[in-house]
Design a protein around this motif. Structure first.
Motif, PDB file in Angstrom:
ATOM      1  N   ASP A 216       0.815  -1.368  -0.036  1.00  0.00           N
ATOM      2  CA  ASP A 216      -0.043  -0.001  -0.015  1.00  0.00           C
ATOM      3  C   ASP A 216       0.834   1.253   0.004  1.00  0.00           C
ATOM      4  N   SER A 217       2.119   1.060  -0.190  1.00  0.00           N
ATOM      5  CA  SER A 217       3.002   2.362  -0.161  1.00  0.00           C
ATOM      6  C   SER A 217       3.519   2.651  -1.618  1.00  0.00           C
ATOM      7  N   ASP A 218       3.290   3.933  -2.138  1.00  0.00           N
ATOM      8  CA  ASP A 218       3.897   4.304  -3.416  1.00  0.00           C
ATOM      9  C   ASP A 218       5.131   5.330  -3.038  1.00  0.00           C
ATOM     10  N   ALA A 219       5.848   5.232  -1.881  1.00  0.00           N
ATOM     11  CA  ALA A 219       7.076   5.837  -1.757  1.00  0.00           C
ATOM     12  C   ALA A 219       8.029   5.567  -2.417  1.00  0.00           C
ATOM     13  N   PRO A 220       8.785   6.114  -3.082  1.00  0.00           N
ATOM     14  CA  PRO A 220      10.130   5.890  -3.818  1.00  0.00           C
ATOM     15  C   PRO A 220      11.063   4.687  -3.139  1.00  0.00           C
ATOM     16  N   CYS A 221      11.355   4.926  -2.011  1.00  0.00           N
ATOM     17  CA  CYS A 221      12.158   4.088  -1.141  1.00  0.00           C
ATOM     18  C   CYS A 221      11.758   2.746  -0.752  1.00  0.00           C
ATOM     19  N   HIS A 222      10.401   2.441  -0.844  1.00  0.00           N
ATOM     20  CA  HIS A 222       9.703   1.214  -0.722  1.00  0.00           C
ATOM     21  C   HIS A 222       9.598   0.439  -1.874  1.00  0.00           C
ATOM     22  N   ALA A 223       9.975   1.072  -3.211  1.00  0.00           N
ATOM     23  CA  ALA A 223       9.913   0.391  -4.590  1.00  0.00           C
ATOM     24  C   ALA A 223      11.323  -0.464  -4.841  1.00  0.00           C
ATOM     25  N   VAL A 224      12.162  -0.293  -4.120  1.00  0.00           N
ATOM     26  CA  VAL A 224      13.427  -0.614  -4.528  1.00  0.00           C
ATOM     27  C   VAL A 224      13.777  -2.139  -4.423  1.00  0.00           C
ATOM     28  N   PRO A 225      14.174  -3.110  -5.215  1.00  0.00           N
ATOM     29  CA  PRO A 225      14.429  -4.521  -5.170  1.00  0.00           C
ATOM     30  C   PRO A 225      15.606  -4.658  -4.136  1.00  0.00           C
ATOM     31  N   MET A 226      15.426  -5.882  -3.285  1.00  0.00           N
ATOM     32  CA  MET A 226      16.301  -6.043  -2.168  1.00  0.00           C
ATOM     33  C   MET A 226      17.574  -5.881  -2.552  1.00  0.00           C
ATOM     34  N   GLN A 227      18.250  -6.517  -3.634  1.00  0.00           N
ATOM     35  CA  GLN A 227      19.461  -6.818  -4.096  1.00  0.00           C
ATOM     36  C   GLN A 227      20.014  -5.509  -4.387  1.00  0.00           C
ATOM     37  N   ALA A 228      19.145  -4.410  -4.821  1.00  0.00           N
ATOM     38  CA  ALA A 228      19.806  -3.133  -4.920  1.00  0.00           C
ATOM     39  C   ALA A 228      19.973  -2.318  -3.484  1.00  0.00           C
ATOM     40  N   THR A 229      19.730  -2.782  -2.452  1.00  0.00           N
ATOM     41  CA  THR A 229      20.039  -2.119  -1.144  1.00  0.00           C
ATOM     42  C   THR A 229      20.878  -3.072  -0.470  1.00  0.00           C
ATOM     43  N   THR A 230      21.851  -3.757  -1.107  1.00  0.00           N
ATOM     44  CA  THR A 230      22.810  -4.294  -0.154  1.00  0.00           C
ATOM     45  C   THR A 230      23.756  -3.555   0.683  1.00  0.00           C
ATOM     46  N   MET A 231      23.743  -2.152   0.321  1.00  0.00           N
ATOM     47  CA  MET A 231      24.416  -1.145   0.934  1.00  0.00           C
ATOM     48  C   MET A 231      24.080  -1.201   2.711  1.00  0.00           C
ATOM     49  N   MET A 232      23.234  -1.881   2.980  1.00  0.00           N
ATOM     50  CA  MET A 232      22.726  -2.346   4.424  1.00  0.00           C
ATOM     51  C   MET A 232      23.896  -3.025   5.047  1.00  0.00           C
ATOM     52  N   PHE A 233      24.516  -3.908   4.286  1.00  0.00           N
ATOM     53  CA  PHE A 233      25.477  -4.905   4.871  1.00  0.00           C
ATOM     54  C   PHE A 233      26.804  -4.158   4.663  1.00  0.00           C
ATOM     55  N   ALA A 234      26.920  -3.368   3.633  1.00  0.00           N
ATOM     56  CA  ALA A 234      28.166  -3.120   3.120  1.00  0.00           C
ATOM     57  C   ALA A 234      28.921  -1.647   3.845  1.00  0.00           C
ATOM     58  N   THR A 235      27.942  -0.897   4.164  1.00  0.00           N
ATOM     59  CA  THR A 235      28.300   0.483   4.732  1.00  0.00           C
ATOM     60  C   THR A 235      28.897   0.271   6.079  1.00  0.00           C
ATOM     61  N   PRO A 236      28.611  -0.425   6.610  1.00  0.00           N
ATOM     62  CA  PRO A 236      29.288  -0.621   7.990  1.00  0.00           C
ATOM     63  C   PRO A 236      30.639  -1.072   7.711  1.00  0.00           C
ATOM     64  N   ASN A 318      24.381  -2.517  -8.309  1.00  0.00           N
ATOM     65  CA  ASN A 318      24.325  -2.188  -6.898  1.00  0.00           C
ATOM     66  C   ASN A 318      24.910  -3.239  -5.870  1.00  0.00           C
ATOM     67  N   TRP A 319      24.414  -4.394  -6.500  1.00  0.00           N
ATOM     68  CA  TRP A 319      24.964  -5.722  -5.595  1.00  0.00           C
ATOM     69  C   TRP A 319      26.274  -5.881  -5.795  1.00  0.00           C
ATOM     70  N   ARG A 320      26.891  -5.831  -7.045  1.00  0.00           N
ATOM     71  CA  ARG A 320      27.978  -5.687  -7.535  1.00  0.00           C
ATOM     72  C   ARG A 320      28.905  -5.045  -6.641  1.00  0.00           C
ATOM     73  N   ASP A 321      28.672  -3.566  -6.537  1.00  0.00           N
ATOM     74  CA  ASP A 321      29.567  -2.452  -6.335  1.00  0.00           C
ATOM     75  C   ASP A 321      29.541  -2.787  -4.762  1.00  0.00           C
ATOM     76  N   CYS A 322      28.291  -3.184  -3.950  1.00  0.00           N
ATOM     77  CA  CYS A 322      28.628  -3.390  -2.695  1.00  0.00           C
ATOM     78  C   CYS A 322      29.379  -4.469  -2.140  1.00  0.00           C
ATOM     79  N   ALA A 323      29.446  -5.451  -2.905  1.00  0.00           N
ATOM     80  CA  ALA A 323      30.050  -6.766  -2.522  1.00  0.00           C
ATOM     81  C   ALA A 323      31.791  -6.419  -2.842  1.00  0.00           C
ATOM     82  N   MET A 324      31.923  -5.650  -3.933  1.00  0.00           N
ATOM     83  CA  MET A 324      33.212  -5.387  -4.207  1.00  0.00           C
ATOM     84  C   MET A 324      34.040  -4.344  -3.338  1.00  0.00           C
ATOM     85  N   ALA A 325      33.143  -3.550  -3.005  1.00  0.00           N
ATOM     86  CA  ALA A 325      33.366  -2.328  -2.105  1.00  0.00           C
ATOM     87  C   ALA A 325      33.868  -3.075  -0.506  1.00  0.00           C
ATOM     88  N   THR A 326      33.023  -4.020  -0.144  1.00  0.00           N
ATOM     89  CA  THR A 326      33.319  -4.543   1.096  1.00  0.00           C
ATOM     90  C   THR A 326      34.698  -5.501   1.038  1.00  0.00           C
TER      91      THR A 326
END
Length: 383
Positions: A216-236, A318-326
């Protein structure tokens, strides 16, 4: 870099507090209670919460910068900060009635998750009966709600389907199972649920969550595929590398100054003379690689923040960049640990904690370069 957002400013204070309490947190194998409270007060939990529920519907870029700032003080705290924001983003995929229930007491509820479908959810009138045990649920000791994935047997005898169900704190039992050499302070214990009724409004398709189809949300931040948000693990890991470089610099600077003050000296037979250049090269390589990884992660965040549907190619990039950055940050921290000398490798040195934590963090399945490489390559090279 713009560091003016309130979240980033509060994150720096939280990171400093977490660094002070790091030894205590590692001994307890969970975040210090005051640090856990500071994370919530800083705004991590509410960052992606729908505005209709009082949240901020914030950006990935702001979150990246804030998580990195916390990570400069403590990697484990940054991990929990990142997940608290991202799991709230996941919960926003629930139907509106479920969102209202989860955030009935305000947008600062702390949510945790395990998206591996280790449980079983049996269909009953009005919802599901949930059973199962999920290991490695970070920050579970401070959680108000948990998102837990389970397989739902098909009523027609077909393939079972994975669903994610939201359960309140009083619905689970925490098992003290977290004994890890790295990321010890995340408190990633196991969760057990026994025959708990979860109404339909507090459940969602795991596939919808992974592909970014919010109920029920149309906010842009809620429409992003999970694999594009791997920053959640990489940024720490980025924050850990920055913190490690600061610790390394603080340790070697007195050695360099003392050698400069003493002037040229003849080395003892068989012993190398002091080599300033080795420190200069270590500093230069490490600082440059940190900057490069940060650029990759910022691009990933901006890509996730862009309006419109994300293409499969950009998702996998995005997934590639997060894995490589880590992977790069692990190399940086390992180099710093190797070259700091015996004094800097003492258990009293923060560098050894960054070293243990970043190597442990990099083992997460979402950060494996091999998996990201296959996914990215298949978008580039059509089979």
């Amino acid at each position: 870099m713009d560091l003016t957002s309130e979240l980033v400013s509060a994150a720096r204070e939280t990171g400093a507090l977490a660094a002070q309490r790091a030894d205590r947190a590692e001994a307890a194998r969970r975040l210090d209670p005051e640090v856990a409270g500071a994370l919530v007060a800083a705004g991590f939990a509410r960052h992606f919460v729908p505005k209709a529920c009082g949240g901020d519907e914030g950006t990935f870029l702001d979150l990246n910068r804030a998580v990195s700032a916390v990570g400069e003080g403590c990697t484990a705290t940054a991990w929990c900060a990142s997940l608290s924001a991202h799991v709230s983003r996941m919960a926003a995929h629930l139907p509106a009635a479920g969102c209202r229930e989860v955030w009935a007491d305000g947008p600062d509820a702390l949510l945790v998750a395990s998206l591996t479908p280790l449980g079983t959810a049996r269909r009953v009138p009005g919802g599901y009966r949930l059973d199962g045990t999920w290991p490695f649920v970070s920050a579970i000791d401070y959680a108000d709600w948990a998102l837990l994935a389970a397989m739902v047997p098909a009523e027609d005898g077909g393939q079972p389907q994975a669903r994610v169900l939201a359960v309140p704190r009083d619905a689970w039992r925490t098992e003290d199972t977290w004994q890890s050499v790295g990321m010890a302070a995340t408190g990633s214990n196991s969760v057990t649920v026994e025959d708990v009724l979860v109404p339909d409004a507090r459940s969602m398709s795991r596939e919808d969550l992974f592909t970014g189809r919010a109920a029920d949300s149309d906010a842009p931040c809620h429409a992003v595929p999970m694999q594009a948000t791997t920053m959640m693990f990489a940024t720490p890991a980025l924050g850990a590398a920055k913190g490690a470089l600061a610790a390394w610099t603080g340790s070697v600077t007195p050695k360099i100054r003392a050698a400069a003050a003493a002037g040229p000296r003849q080395a003892h037979a068989g012993m190398p003379a002091f080599n300033r250049a080795s420190y200069d090269v270590t500093l230069t390589r490490s600082a440059t690689e940190i900057d490069a990884a940060e650029l990759l992660l910022e691009r990933a965040a901006r890509t996730a923040d862009a309006a419109g549907a994300l293409s499969p190619l950009l998702t996998m990039r995005n997934w590639r960049d997060c894995a490589m950055a880590t992977e790069s940050m692990v190399g940086v921290v390992n180099r710093l640990f190797r070259t700091i000398g015996t004094t800097g490798q003492s258990v009293r040195s923060p560098l050894q904690r960054f070293w243990r934590d970043v190597n442990s963090l990099a083992g997460h399945q979402g950060l494996q370069v091999e998996s990201a490489s296959v996914a990215f390559s298949r978008q580039v090279i059509a089979l």
